[in-house]
Write an enzyme that holds these catalytic residues in place. Structure first.
Site, mmCIF file in Angstrom:
data_model
loop_
_atom_site.group_PDB
_atom_site.id
_atom_site.type_symbol
_atom_site.label_atom_id
_atom_site.label_comp_id
_atom_site.label_asym_id
_atom_site.label_seq_id
_atom_site.Cartn_x
_atom_site.Cartn_y
_atom_site.Cartn_z
ATOM 1 N N HIS A 1 0.645 -1.125 -0.010
ATOM 2 C CA HIS A 1 0.074 0.056 -0.058
ATOM 3 C C HIS A 1 0.784 1.205 -0.085
ATOM 4 O O HIS A 1 0.232 2.248 -0.402
ATOM 5 C CB HIS A 1 -1.051 0.035 1.006
ATOM 6 C CG HIS A 1 -0.721 0.261 2.684
ATOM 7 N ND1 HIS A 1 0.048 -0.811 3.315
ATOM 8 C CD2 HIS A 1 -0.088 1.517 3.126
ATOM 9 C CE1 HIS A 1 0.477 0.031 4.685
ATOM 10 N NE2 HIS A 1 0.333 1.063 4.286
ATOM 11 N N ASP B 1 0.142 -7.659 1.312
ATOM 12 C CA ASP B 1 0.356 -6.081 1.502
ATOM 13 C C ASP B 1 2.195 -6.117 1.608
ATOM 14 O O ASP B 1 2.535 -5.298 2.466
ATOM 15 C CB ASP B 1 -0.208 -5.440 2.810
ATOM 16 C CG ASP B 1 0.054 -4.104 2.738
ATOM 17 O OD1 ASP B 1 -0.087 -3.619 1.623
ATOM 18 O OD2 ASP B 1 0.092 -3.602 4.023
ATOM 19 N N SER C 1 4.755 2.499 7.937
ATOM 20 C CA SER C 1 4.148 1.622 6.973
ATOM 21 C C SER C 1 5.479 0.894 6.146
ATOM 22 O O SER C 1 6.156 1.905 5.491
ATOM 23 C CB SER C 1 3.214 1.850 6.057
ATOM 24 O OG SER C 1 2.134 2.026 6.721
#
Length: 455
Positions: A68, A98, A178
């Protein structure tokens, strides 16, 4: 902690992304309609920037991050701890986990050391390293709060084979973290920081990381081929409930329930049935869905696995069966997996059935025709569920994510409300009843097994 940070920090990177978006053309206000064709209102493209983290996994510049972070990016840049900046290319992405791999052209880079996420224990100390809120190369400390967490909404909603088995930590994680590493006190990465649970969008005590064993498996495929080749059993599954365990005769509420099989399923061909509870794979006990997904996901298409299930055969519960299943490759999905005869029991069509607390109706012929339902997909549609009743939260009406269509009660096929009610009435009070249910919400209809305790 300082010694760990000294070892890890040089291998952590800041990832910057840019994406061009087409702006909406301005409305030609004040210009008479007959003259608007003489003017061109071309929207100016907008450039949207994003940021995240990553870590170097090879000396020649391969970097692990989140899908993402880099999905749909037109440009990706990487900044190292020594302030060097590189343009990166996306090697491959896997929406199911992911995970993404990017590459920079460099040599002799510092790399991170891989740990074993299977050996992580709840209560272990961990450090989260990354670039939260624009503060580059930030380190926070915490513990492993939980394992095997499911987190809807993180992985791509269109990913059919999504694996969700997150490590939960209370180390502070914020937007920008992230893709960064979650490391143990040996300086080994045991997870990829991926998400937070927060009412405000910033840290509230709940951070989540992808186990590194799962991420590393995806990474190896992405580096080798640019995509992940995932092995599957060919089953649709869900978590076990107390009613499931009681119905099939399990003492412990552990295992995974088989809902249905897609076309060409090798598991079905081997002998598995809807409603089976998978309790082990290759003699390794199976506790929950994500564990089974990982165990199968680490295999290769063409390999065979032994699947052990517990089921109910007739009146005999606790029957244990084992089947050898040859795994197949998952289809490519843009990788770029109910009382006697009192009033409550004498409900007629359209009335609330008392033992399960549901109202069912026949499927109108025109609805069945429009929905292109085969004979095997025709049953009774759930039109109401008693709030707080046995089926509340298990069956859904058209306004709550349905409609659900009940196809069978235990082993009895039902096509009319009368057949449904007769099948439910023979179930002893307090016993668990198995429903085979088809959900008609969405483009692809999903069949599942629902087990409810009658009253």
């Amino acid at each position: 902690f300082a010694d760990v940070v000294d070892r890890v920090n040089p291998a952590v990177v800041a990832v910057g992304t840019g994406r061009r978006e087409r702006a909406t053309a301005p409305s030609p206000r004040g210009i008479p309609p007959e003259f608007r064709d003489f003017f061109r209102f071309s929207p100016e493209p907008r450039y949207r920037e994003g940021s995240g983290s990553g870590f170097i996994v090879s000396r020649d510049g391969y970097i692990l991050t989140n899908n993402h972070v880099v999905a749909d990016a037109d440009q990706v840049t990487v900044r190292l701890l020594d302030n060097r900046v590189f343009t990166a290319r996306v090697v491959g992405r896997d929406p199911n986990t992911d995970v993404a791999v990017i590459k920079i052209d460099a040599a002799n880079l510092p790399t991170i050391v891989f740990g074993n996420s299977d050996q992580v224990r709840i209560g272990d100390w961990v450090l989260a390293v990354g670039n939260p809120l624009g503060f580059t190369f930030t380190v926070t400390a915490g513990i492993i709060s939980a394992k095997g967490r499911r987190l809807d909404g993180l992985v791509d909603e269109n990913a059919r084979y999504a694996i969700q088995d997150f490590i939960q930590t209370d180390a502070a994680i914020n937007p920008g973290n992230s893709g960064g590493p979650l490391v143990n006190l040996n300086g080994e990465v045991i997870g990829i920081n991926s998400a937070i649970a927060s009412p405000t969008g910033t840290y509230a005590g709940y951070g989540f990381a992808i186990p590194i064993n799962l991420a590393r498996h995806a990474m190896d495929d992405l580096i080798a081929t640019g995509r992940v080749t995932r092995a599957i059993l060919g089953i649709q599954i869900r978590e076990i409930s107390p009613e499931d365990a009681e119905y099939v005769g399990l003492r412990d509420i552990r295992g995974v329930v088989v809902n249905e099989f897609p076309s060409g399923s090798p598991a079905r061909a081997a002998g598995l049935q809807p409603g089976d509870v998978i309790v082990s794979l290759n003699d390794t006990l199976v506790d929950h869905v994500a564990q089974l997904q990982q165990m199968v996901g680490f295999k290769r298409p063409g390999e065979s696995v032994r699947v052990t299930v517990v089921r109910k055969e007739g009146d005999r519960a606790g029957v244990r069966r084992s089947f050898d299943v040859r795994l197949i490759a998952a289809a490519d999905d843009d990788t770029s997996l109910a009382r006697g005869n009192d009033a409550r029991d004498s409900a007629k069509a359209g009335e609330m059935e008392g033992r399960l607390g549901v109202r069912v109706e026949p499927i109108p012929a025109d609805v069945a025709h429009r929905a292109r339902l085969s004979d095997d997909q025709r049953g009774v549609v759930v039109t109401d569920v008693e709030e707080g009743g046995p089926a509340w939260g298990r069956l859904v009406t058209p306004d709550r994510g349905g409609p659900d269509v009940v196809l069978a009660v235990n082993s009895t096929r039902v096509r009319t409300p009368e057949e449904f009610q007769r099948a439910v009435r023979v179930v002893p009070r307090g016993a668990v009843v198995q429903l085979r249910v088809l959900n008609l919400n969405g483009e692809s209809y999903q069949t599942r097994i629902v087990r409810v305790r009658s009253r």
